[in-house]
Design an enzyme around this catalytic site. Structure first.
Site, PDB file in Angstrom:
ATOM      1  CG  ASN A  23      43.265  26.822  39.432  1.00  0.00           C
ATOM      2  OD1 ASN A  23      42.709  26.827  38.332  1.00  0.00           O
ATOM      3  ND2 ASN A  23      42.624  27.036  40.559  1.00  0.00           N
ATOM      4  NE  ARG A  92      37.930  36.472  35.279  1.00  0.00           N
ATOM      5  CZ  ARG A  92      39.104  36.812  35.793  1.00  0.00           C
ATOM      6  NH1 ARG A  92      39.914  35.880  36.237  1.00  0.00           N
ATOM      7  NH2 ARG A  92      39.497  38.062  35.823  1.00  0.00           N
ATOM      8  CB  CYS A 116      33.284  35.181  36.658  1.00  0.00           C
ATOM      9  SG  CYS A 116      34.056  34.856  38.232  1.00  0.00           S
ATOM     10  N   PRO A 122      39.122  42.106  39.062  1.00  0.00           N
ATOM     11  CG  PRO A 122      39.762  43.597  40.743  1.00  0.00           C
ATOM     12  CD  PRO A 122      38.864  42.416  40.480  1.00  0.00           C
ATOM     13  CG  ASP A 124      43.751  46.490  40.582  1.00  0.00           C
ATOM     14  OD1 ASP A 124      43.132  45.396  40.473  1.00  0.00           O
ATOM     15  OD2 ASP A 124      44.122  46.935  41.673  1.00  0.00           O
ATOM     16  CG  LEU A 125      46.728  43.971  42.422  1.00  0.00           C
ATOM     17  CD1 LEU A 125      46.529  42.808  43.386  1.00  0.00           C
ATOM     18  CD2 LEU A 125      47.406  45.150  43.124  1.00  0.00           C
ATOM     19  CB  ILE A 327      39.641  35.017  48.390  1.00  0.00           C
ATOM     20  CG1 ILE A 327      40.503  34.395  49.487  1.00  0.00           C
ATOM     21  CG2 ILE A 327      40.416  35.231  47.093  1.00  0.00           C
ATOM     22  CD1 ILE A 327      41.729  35.201  49.875  1.00  0.00           C
ATOM     23  NE  ARG A 397      35.268  27.086  33.364  1.00  0.00           N
ATOM     24  CZ  ARG A 397      35.406  28.229  34.037  1.00  0.00           C
ATOM     25  NH1 ARG A 397      34.346  28.815  34.554  1.00  0.00           N
ATOM     26  NH2 ARG A 397      36.596  28.777  34.210  1.00  0.00           N
TER      27      ARG A 397
HETATM   28  C1  EPZ Z   1      43.253  32.082  40.799  1.00  0.00           C
HETATM   29  O1  EPZ Z   1      42.408  33.118  40.312  1.00  0.00           O
HETATM   30  C2  EPZ Z   1      42.511  30.778  40.552  1.00  0.00           C
HETATM   31  N1  EPZ Z   1      42.279  30.598  39.119  1.00  0.00           N
HETATM   32  C3  EPZ Z   1      41.182  30.789  41.302  1.00  0.00           C
HETATM   33  O2  EPZ Z   1      40.563  29.516  41.097  1.00  0.00           O
HETATM   34  C4  EPZ Z   1      41.474  30.966  42.782  1.00  0.00           C
HETATM   35  O3  EPZ Z   1      40.246  31.049  43.487  1.00  0.00           O
HETATM   36  C5  EPZ Z   1      42.268  32.263  42.998  1.00  0.00           C
HETATM   37  O4  EPZ Z   1      43.481  32.224  42.210  1.00  0.00           O
HETATM   38  C6  EPZ Z   1      42.646  32.471  44.461  1.00  0.00           C
HETATM   39  O5  EPZ Z   1      43.378  31.401  44.922  1.00  0.00           O
HETATM   40  C7  EPZ Z   1      43.261  30.088  38.352  1.00  0.00           C
HETATM   41  O6  EPZ Z   1      44.346  29.822  38.814  1.00  0.00           O
HETATM   42  C8  EPZ Z   1      42.933  29.861  36.905  1.00  0.00           C
HETATM   43  P1  EPZ Z   1      43.639  36.293  42.431  1.00  0.00           P
HETATM   44  P2  EPZ Z   1      42.962  34.644  40.197  1.00  0.00           P
HETATM   45  O7  EPZ Z   1      44.242  37.172  41.413  1.00  0.00           O
HETATM   46  O8  EPZ Z   1      44.360  34.611  39.761  1.00  0.00           O
HETATM   47  C9  EPZ Z   1      41.640  40.396  43.746  1.00  0.00           C
HETATM   48  C10 EPZ Z   1      38.853  28.037  40.435  1.00  0.00           C
HETATM   49  O9  EPZ Z   1      37.726  27.784  40.900  1.00  0.00           O
HETATM   50  N2  EPZ Z   1      42.486  40.995  42.694  1.00  0.00           N
HETATM   51  O10 EPZ Z   1      44.492  35.707  43.504  1.00  0.00           O
HETATM   52  O11 EPZ Z   1      41.980  35.432  39.425  1.00  0.00           O
HETATM   53  C11 EPZ Z   1      40.491  39.607  43.125  1.00  0.00           C
HETATM   54  O12 EPZ Z   1      39.395  40.455  42.863  1.00  0.00           O
HETATM   55  C12 EPZ Z   1      39.328  29.481  40.346  1.00  0.00           C
HETATM   56  O13 EPZ Z   1      39.668  27.162  40.045  1.00  0.00           O
HETATM   57  C13 EPZ Z   1      42.542  42.367  42.557  1.00  0.00           C
HETATM   58  O14 EPZ Z   1      41.896  43.113  43.307  1.00  0.00           O
HETATM   59  O15 EPZ Z   1      42.881  35.072  41.735  1.00  0.00           O
HETATM   60  C14 EPZ Z   1      40.150  38.596  44.175  1.00  0.00           C
HETATM   61  O16 EPZ Z   1      39.266  39.182  45.098  1.00  0.00           O
HETATM   62  C15 EPZ Z   1      38.289  30.458  40.865  1.00  0.00           C
HETATM   63  N3  EPZ Z   1      43.297  42.924  41.571  1.00  0.00           N
HETATM   64  C16 EPZ Z   1      41.491  38.324  44.852  1.00  0.00           C
HETATM   65  O17 EPZ Z   1      42.366  39.413  44.477  1.00  0.00           O
HETATM   66  C17 EPZ Z   1      44.042  42.137  40.707  1.00  0.00           C
HETATM   67  O18 EPZ Z   1      44.739  42.689  39.826  1.00  0.00           O
HETATM   68  C18 EPZ Z   1      42.133  37.009  44.445  1.00  0.00           C
HETATM   69  O19 EPZ Z   1      42.388  37.079  43.066  1.00  0.00           O
HETATM   70  C19 EPZ Z   1      43.975  40.734  40.855  1.00  0.00           C
HETATM   71  C20 EPZ Z   1      43.200  40.178  41.852  1.00  0.00           C
END
Ligand code: EPZ
Length: 414
Positions: A23, A92, A116, A122, A124-125, A327, A397
């Site tokens: 990550n 993704r 997934c 989403p 949106d942020l 989360i 992966r």
């Molecule tokens: C990153 O995903 C990681 N992936 C995830 O690891 C990790 O679980 C996650 O951060 C949280 O630490 C990579 O780095 C490739 P988020 P990301 O945006 O960026 C909500 C693994 O197993 N959200 O912090 O997608 C979202 O729905 C993977 O290695 C919004 O609502 O995580 C989620 O509930 C899985 N709107 C929460 O925030 C947005 O625009 C955390 O998402 C963006 C996110």
């Protein structure tokens, strides 16, 4: 490799070197596009998600070359800003190219990454922050179409410390006009890594690792050579295997400073952790104690990516445990598989209650996503008898050499 076969029930005994961080590597590979030159990355994990990201970079016109765990990207020949559907479906995290393609070319087209197994996911942020920097998103039914003649720095506020949104905004801001502030930024170590990498290319970022990051736009970036930090979730997964099986394990090169949020849980389970040179050593009793009130939180809290491997380890502890997943909305998918092994787990909305049992029984298990698959390895390692984990491609992966790592820890796997 159709399945992993594990003979469980033995205490751990061994050592394993921790791979580079998936990550951290993925956003850094995306950010390499910002520099029309060469980027050399050391300790880059040779995992399927990294290979998928490198395929995308090649598809965009970059040259890519591996030498052991070093990858060199030459982005001078970048000739496109469009990600193909099949690539976006494959991974993704291609969405983190949004910020770097906009920063380099002023345009980007990325098919909607979609949800997934673990949740809606989403973006949106990401979109809201980029819009504030002047990016336009024309209506596009199939994907994210973005364009911006000149990115402008602004004061951006994230309602949730999204890791991906922080990564995209950072990449868009480094070459933008003026100064950008990101308030409510994610504080994960992977953000710190990305900022260090961008600064090594000549970016001007301050506050990395805090929730207030300032980026002063620069005119251009330059070549760099960077070593990616070790993977805290892979290291944490093997800590879960240790508390599940009992015994002792030495994790060479584990990123201890990135793992502070997880140690208290292992201590409460009855494990002892200490440093021996560059190794993080864990010693755990044959059957650990359950822990209640565990919460997954943004960094520096307990990481959501370790929630499933920990749940597997809690299944055979003494007493009750509980985990609240804050989360992702659908990250309890392995409960059914664990129940099939004899685990006693009750789920209420985003909370799981685990009544520890003396032993789990091995069996045929099916991985459905990356960290759930890793959790099944933990469960199989501590179960009595033989287990087969099918669809183990999900594990590949994110885990560079899970078979070799488990063998090095004394687990009978083939
Ligand atoms: C990153 O995903 C990681 N992936 C995830 O690891 C990790 O679980 C996650 O951060 C949280 O630490 C990579 O780095 C490739 P988020 P990301 O945006 O960026 C909500 C693994 O197993 N959200 O912090 O997608 C979202 O729905 C993977 O290695 C919004 O609502 O995580 C989620 O509930 C899985 N709107 C929460 O925030 C947005 O625009 C955390 O998402 C963006 C996110």
């Amino acid at each position: 490799m159709e399945y992993l076969q594990i003979e469980g029930g033995r205490p751990l005994k061994g050592q394993v070197r921790i791979q580079g961080s998936k990550n951290a590597a993925l956003p850094i590979l995306a950010a390499a596009v910002l520099n029309p030159g060469k980027t050399i990355l050391h300790r880059c994990p040779r995992i399927r998600d990294v290979e998928a990201m490198l395929d995308i970079l090649k598809n965009l016109g970059c040259k890519v070359a591996w030498e052991r765990d070093t990858v060199c990207i030459d982005a001078r020949g970048l000739a496109s800003y469009t990600i193909s559907r099949e690539h976006a479906k494959q991974m993704r995290s291609s969405i983190t190219l949004l910020g770097s393609l906009l920063g380099r070319t002023g345009q980007a087209y990325i098919p909607y990454p979609g949800g997934c197994v673990i949740g809606e996911r989403p973006i949106d942020l990401h979109i809201a922050g980029l819009k504030k920097m002047g990016v336009e998103f024309p209506e596009s039914p199939e994907g994210v179409e973005a364009r911006c003649s000149r990115l402008k720095g602004d004061r951006l506020v994230l309602g949730f410390p999204s890791v991906g949104a922080t990564e995209n905004l950072l990449q868009a801001a480094v070459l933008a006009e003026g100064t950008t502030w990101i308030f409510g930024a994610a504080r994960e170590p992977e953000i710190l890594e990305l900022c260090r990498f961008l600064n090594s290319m000549g970016a001007k970022i301050a506050g990395a690792g805090t929730s207030r990051i300032r980026i002063t736009g620069v005119k251009k970036l330059h070549d760099t050579e960077y070593t990616i930090a070790a993977d805290r979730i892979v290291a944490g997964t093997y800590l879960c295997a240790a508390v599940a099986c009992g015994g002792e394990a030495a994790l060479l090169g584990a990123p201890v400073s990135h793992m502070q949020g997880m140690f208290p849980v292992f201590w409460k389970m009855g494990a002892r952790l200490h440093l021996e040179g560059e190794a993080l050593v864990i010693q755990a009793p044959g059957r650990c104690f359950g822990v209640s009130g565990i919460e997954t939180l943004p960094y520096p809290g307990f990481p959501t990516d370790l929630q499933s491997p920990l749940m597997a380890a809690l299944c055979r502890t003494r007493g009750m445990s509980s985990i609240r997943e804050n989360i992702f909305e659908a990250r309890f998918k392995i409960v059914e598989e664990l129940r099939s092994m004899g685990a006693r787990i009750r789920v209420e909305k985003n909370r799981a209650f685990i009544q520890g049992v003396e032993n789990l029984q091995g069996g045929n298990l099916y991985a459905r996503e990356l960290r759930g698959g890793a959790a099944l390895c933990v469960a199989a390692a501590c179960a009595q008898g033989q287990s087969r984990i099918y669809d183990c491609r999900y594990i590949l992966r994110g885990y560079e050499n899970v078979t070799g790592d488990l063998k090095n820890l004394g687990i009978m796997v083939q």
